[in-house]
Design a protein around this motif. Structure first.
Motif, PDB file in Angstrom:
ATOM      1  N   GLY A 173       5.776  -3.495   0.022  1.00 24.10           N
ATOM      2  CA  GLY A 173       4.713  -3.501  -0.989  1.00 24.10           C
ATOM      3  C   GLY A 173       4.835  -2.313  -1.936  1.00 24.10           C
ATOM      4  O   GLY A 173       3.856  -1.930  -2.593  1.00 24.10           O
TER       5      GLY A 173
ATOM      6  N   ALA B  54       6.098  -2.022  -4.808  1.00 22.61           N
ATOM      7  CA  ALA B  54       5.973  -2.253  -6.253  1.00 22.61           C
ATOM      8  C   ALA B  54       4.516  -2.453  -6.664  1.00 22.61           C
ATOM      9  O   ALA B  54       4.213  -2.735  -7.821  1.00 22.61           O
ATOM     10  CB  ALA B  54       6.801  -3.473  -6.661  1.00 22.61           C
TER      11      ALA B  54
ATOM     12  N   PHE C  82      10.583  -2.844  -0.401  1.00 21.38           N
ATOM     13  CA  PHE C  82      10.699  -4.259  -0.037  1.00 21.38           C
ATOM     14  C   PHE C  82       9.443  -4.947  -0.538  1.00 21.38           C
ATOM     15  O   PHE C  82       8.337  -4.632  -0.106  1.00 21.38           O
ATOM     16  CB  PHE C  82      10.810  -4.370   1.489  1.00 21.38           C
ATOM     17  CG  PHE C  82      11.019  -5.762   2.000  1.00 21.38           C
ATOM     18  CD1 PHE C  82      12.302  -6.264   2.209  1.00 21.38           C
ATOM     19  CD2 PHE C  82       9.939  -6.583   2.298  1.00 21.38           C
ATOM     20  CE1 PHE C  82      12.495  -7.552   2.700  1.00 21.38           C
ATOM     21  CE2 PHE C  82      10.127  -7.870   2.786  1.00 21.38           C
ATOM     22  CZ  PHE C  82      11.410  -8.357   2.989  1.00 21.38           C
TER      23      PHE C  82
ATOM     24  N   SER D 255      -3.932  -8.764  -0.547  1.00 25.04           N
ATOM     25  CA  SER D 255      -4.936  -7.703  -0.486  1.00 25.04           C
ATOM     26  C   SER D 255      -6.283  -8.059  -1.130  1.00 25.04           C
ATOM     27  O   SER D 255      -7.081  -7.178  -1.411  1.00 25.04           O
ATOM     28  CB  SER D 255      -4.361  -6.431  -1.134  1.00 25.04           C
ATOM     29  OG  SER D 255      -4.003  -6.682  -2.464  1.00 25.04           O
TER      30      SER D 255
ATOM     31  N   ILE E 240       0.757 -13.677   5.930  1.00 26.64           N
ATOM     32  CA  ILE E 240       1.303 -12.468   5.291  1.00 26.64           C
ATOM     33  C   ILE E 240       0.843 -11.215   6.046  1.00 26.64           C
ATOM     34  O   ILE E 240       1.642 -10.345   6.385  1.00 26.64           O
ATOM     35  CB  ILE E 240       0.889 -12.386   3.801  1.00 26.64           C
ATOM     36  CG1 ILE E 240       1.437 -13.574   3.026  1.00 26.64           C
ATOM     37  CG2 ILE E 240       1.364 -11.075   3.172  1.00 26.64           C
ATOM     38  CD1 ILE E 240       0.961 -13.676   1.577  1.00 26.64           C
TER      39      ILE E 240
ATOM     40  N   SER F  15      -7.913  -1.330   6.284  1.00 27.96           N
ATOM     41  CA  SER F  15      -8.931  -1.359   5.236  1.00 27.96           C
ATOM     42  C   SER F  15     -10.331  -1.166   5.812  1.00 27.96           C
ATOM     43  O   SER F  15     -10.604  -1.500   6.972  1.00 27.96           O
ATOM     44  CB  SER F  15      -8.826  -2.726   4.543  1.00 27.96           C
ATOM     45  OG  SER F  15     -10.046  -3.136   4.007  1.00 27.96           O
TER      46      SER F  15
ATOM     47  N   LEU G 209      -8.039   2.484   4.640  1.00 25.15           N
ATOM     48  CA  LEU G 209      -8.318   2.933   3.273  1.00 25.15           C
ATOM     49  C   LEU G 209      -9.624   2.309   2.799  1.00 25.15           C
ATOM     50  O   LEU G 209      -9.886   1.120   3.027  1.00 25.15           O
ATOM     51  CB  LEU G 209      -7.187   2.520   2.329  1.00 25.15           C
ATOM     52  CG  LEU G 209      -5.775   3.007   2.685  1.00 25.15           C
ATOM     53  CD1 LEU G 209      -4.770   2.456   1.687  1.00 25.15           C
ATOM     54  CD2 LEU G 209      -5.703   4.528   2.706  1.00 25.15           C
TER      55      LEU G 209
ATOM     56  N   VAL H 107      -9.692   2.076  -3.064  1.00 20.87           N
ATOM     57  CA  VAL H 107      -8.796   2.973  -3.795  1.00 20.87           C
ATOM     58  C   VAL H 107      -8.790   2.550  -5.268  1.00 20.87           C
ATOM     59  O   VAL H 107      -8.710   1.365  -5.580  1.00 20.87           O
ATOM     60  CB  VAL H 107      -7.369   2.930  -3.208  1.00 20.87           C
ATOM     61  CG1 VAL H 107      -6.489   3.982  -3.877  1.00 20.87           C
ATOM     62  CG2 VAL H 107      -7.400   3.145  -1.689  1.00 20.87           C
TER      63      VAL H 107
HETATM   64  N1  LIG Z   1      -6.393  -0.837  -3.121  1.00 16.08           N
HETATM   65  C1  LIG Z   1      -7.327  -0.682  -2.191  1.00 16.08           C
HETATM   66  O1  LIG Z   1      -8.492  -0.368  -2.488  1.00 16.08           O
HETATM   67  C2  LIG Z   1      -7.000  -0.884  -0.731  1.00 16.08           C
HETATM   68  C3  LIG Z   1      -8.011  -0.635   0.203  1.00 16.08           C
HETATM   69  C4  LIG Z   1      -7.725  -0.841   1.550  1.00 16.08           C
HETATM   70  C5  LIG Z   1      -6.458  -1.243   1.942  1.00 16.08           C
HETATM   71  N2  LIG Z   1      -5.516  -1.485   1.006  1.00 16.08           N
HETATM   72  C6  LIG Z   1      -4.191  -1.930   1.474  1.00 16.08           C
HETATM   73  O2  LIG Z   1      -3.202  -1.080   0.929  1.00 16.08           O
HETATM   74  C7  LIG Z   1      -2.003  -1.834   0.684  1.00 16.08           C
HETATM   75  C8  LIG Z   1      -1.587  -1.687  -0.761  1.00 16.08           C
HETATM   76  O3  LIG Z   1      -2.640  -2.188  -1.577  1.00 16.08           O
HETATM   77  P1  LIG Z   1      -2.573  -2.203  -3.164  1.00 16.08           P
HETATM   78  O4  LIG Z   1      -3.949  -1.978  -3.653  1.00 16.08           O
HETATM   79  O5  LIG Z   1      -1.456  -1.354  -3.650  1.00 16.08           O
HETATM   80  O6  LIG Z   1      -2.269  -3.743  -3.393  1.00 16.08           O
HETATM   81  P2  LIG Z   1      -1.173  -4.445  -4.302  1.00 16.08           P
HETATM   82  O7  LIG Z   1      -1.506  -5.889  -4.299  1.00 16.08           O
HETATM   83  O8  LIG Z   1      -1.050  -3.741  -5.608  1.00 16.08           O
HETATM   84  O9  LIG Z   1       0.154  -4.194  -3.462  1.00 16.08           O
HETATM   85  C9  LIG Z   1       0.597  -5.049  -2.444  1.00 16.08           C
HETATM   86  C10 LIG Z   1       2.083  -5.241  -2.653  1.00 16.08           C
HETATM   87  O10 LIG Z   1       2.573  -6.103  -1.628  1.00 16.08           O
HETATM   88  C11 LIG Z   1       3.426  -7.068  -2.221  1.00 16.08           C
HETATM   89  N3  LIG Z   1       3.383  -8.266  -1.376  1.00 16.08           N
HETATM   90  C12 LIG Z   1       2.349  -9.141  -1.242  1.00 16.08           C
HETATM   91  N4  LIG Z   1       2.694 -10.112  -0.396  1.00 16.08           N
HETATM   92  C13 LIG Z   1       3.959  -9.850   0.011  1.00 16.08           C
HETATM   93  C14 LIG Z   1       4.862 -10.501   0.883  1.00 16.08           C
HETATM   94  N5  LIG Z   1       4.534 -11.652   1.489  1.00 16.08           N
HETATM   95  N6  LIG Z   1       6.080  -9.955   1.080  1.00 16.08           N
HETATM   96  C15 LIG Z   1       6.436  -8.801   0.446  1.00 16.08           C
HETATM   97  N7  LIG Z   1       5.632  -8.160  -0.399  1.00 16.08           N
HETATM   98  C16 LIG Z   1       4.407  -8.673  -0.608  1.00 16.08           C
HETATM   99  C17 LIG Z   1       2.873  -7.300  -3.615  1.00 16.08           C
HETATM  100  O11 LIG Z   1       3.814  -7.842  -4.519  1.00 16.08           O
HETATM  101  C18 LIG Z   1       2.432  -5.889  -3.997  1.00 16.08           C
HETATM  102  O12 LIG Z   1       3.455  -5.170  -4.622  1.00 16.08           O
HETATM  103  C19 LIG Z   1      -2.327  -3.265   1.107  1.00 16.08           C
HETATM  104  O13 LIG Z   1      -1.914  -3.435   2.438  1.00 16.08           O
HETATM  105  C20 LIG Z   1      -3.834  -3.335   1.023  1.00 16.08           C
HETATM  106  O14 LIG Z   1      -4.360  -4.322   1.869  1.00 16.08           O
HETATM  107  C21 LIG Z   1      -5.746  -1.322  -0.319  1.00 16.08           C
END
Ligand SMILES: NC(=O)c1ccc[n+]([C@@H]2O[C@H](COP(=O)([O-])OP(=O)(O)OC[C@H]3O[C@@H](n4cnc5c(N)ncnc54)[C@H](O)[C@@H]3O)[C@@H](O)[C@H]2O)c1
Length: 320
Positions: A7, A9, A30, A80, A95, A119, A170, A173
């Motif tokens: 994740g 990217a 990845f 997410s 996933i 989360s 988290l 964020v």
């Molecule tokens: N942003 C928040 O507030 C928050 C809060 C709690 C937890 N999280 C967790 O933190 C992590 C990152 O969150 P984020 O906000 O950067 O989200 P995001 O959606 O920007 O990033 C998730 C990444 O995972 C990739 N992805 C999704 N499905 C995939 C798969 N099957 N195989 C490979 N890659 C895959 C996406 O392309 C993306 O780049 C996640 O696990 C999310 O659940 C985020």
């Protein structure tokens, strides 16, 4: 040190990779690019310290290949979005649970440490505020449920197979590159209409908002400072604000006056939480981590980025 960021990217992953390579790490990203973007990471690939692998965490052979040779795996790849999980719990489960299991099986084989991004949604409607990590977990959404299940996989791999794992819960964020959530929603609405601003739900949902730089600092500290024994840590600012308050802060920072804020009422979305306020003392004690960015500082930096990405709101103050 060779590090894998699944994740990488996405919103949090990109910032994490930036910081890891500043510290001299070699990083593999990845990502299936389902919500992540090549444009987020092309500057990182150019440094030569980052290798990009396009792949899906549901595909075990691909995950295994990516994990091989890595000292640490940051497992961020996830579906997410809470609303999507309510529409497609099957995809969310595949996933978030199967994907995490694949990472853990590969980490067991290659002796890698795993940092898992869980989360605040694992808690559901809590009995205690502030909420500590030993609160009973009763998630309200399938997303929260899949994160909770994945946490248990991390814990059992740690306890039964000695795979070093650490879980970071988290909270919300926010910051530059976040293309979902409250801040961008309010900004988009203000771009369209500078007279009336509609809030989702009652506007009284009260949540902990954590600035991206602080979240990434916790991620950097976790594998180094925690015992990596499958423990979970609350990673939040420790302060909560209502959606209404966030809207008011944004208007103040933008210098917009006379905007009528109104709430649509009802639930913002199925599975949404009304109140989150974590007890963050465990992370402070054991990881030596505490959020540093105030809400107004974080919002100002986010708005500067939103202006660059979406354009300036007419009559808004110039921030940079
Ligand atoms: N942003 C928040 O507030 C928050 C809060 C709690 C937890 N999280 C967790 O933190 C992590 C990152 O969150 P984020 O906000 O950067 O989200 P995001 O959606 O920007 O990033 C998730 C990444 O995972 C990739 N992805 C999704 N499905 C995939 C798969 N099957 N195989 C490979 N890659 C895959 C996406 O392309 C993306 O780049 C996640 O696990 C999310 O659940 C985020």
């Amino acid at each position: 040190m060779q590090i894998l960021v699944t994740g990488g990217a996405g919103f949090i992953g990109t910032k994490l990779v930036e910081e890891l390579i500043k510290r001299g790490a070699l990083v593999k990203i990845f990502d299936d690019l389902s919500s992540g973007r090549m444009s987020n990471i092309s500057h990182l690939i150019k440094t030569g310290a980052v290798e990009f692998i396009k792949g899906d965490v549901r595909d075990f052979p691909a995950v295994r290949e990516a994990v091989s040779g890595c000292d640490i795996v940051y497992h961020l790849a996830a579906q997410s979005l809470v609303p999507f999980s309510m529409e497609r719990p099957d995809v969310d489960m595949e996933i978030n649970i199967k994907g995490t299991l694949n990472v853990l099986m590969a980490a067991k084989e290659f002796g890698s440490k795993v940092v898992f991004t869980s989360s605040s949604t694992v808690y559901g409607n809590v009995a205690r505020i502030p909420t500590s990590e030993d609160e009973v977990l009763i998630p309200l959404s399938f997303y929260g449920l899949s994160k909770m299940a994945a946490e248990h996989y991390c814990r059992i791999f740690s306890e039964q197979f000695n795979v070093p794992t650490v879980i970071l819960r988290l909270f919300n964020v926010y910051g530059p590159r976040n293309t979902k959530g409250l801040m961008i929603d309010l900004y988009r609405k203000l771009l369209r209409d500078q007279k009336r601003l509609e809030l989702l739900g009652t506007g009284n949902q009260c949540k902990d908002y954590l600035y991206i730089d602080d979240a990434v600092e916790a991620l950097l500290l976790a594998p180094e400072k925690s015992a990596c024994a499958g423990d979970a840590y609350n990673i939040g600012s420790g302060e909560s604000y209502t959606v209404f308050q966030i809207a008011e802060f944004m208007l103040e920072i933008l210098g917009l006056q006379g905007v009528e804020i109104f709430a649509r009422g009802g639930k913002a979305w199925l599975g949404d939480l009304e109140l989150t306020r974590p007890d963050v003392s465990k992370a402070e004690r054991e990881l030596g981590w505490k959020a540093k960015t105030s809400i107004k500082e974080g919002l100002t930096r986010t708005i500067v980025w939103l202006e660059e990405k979406l354009g300036k709101i007419p009559n808004a103050k110039t921030l940079h």
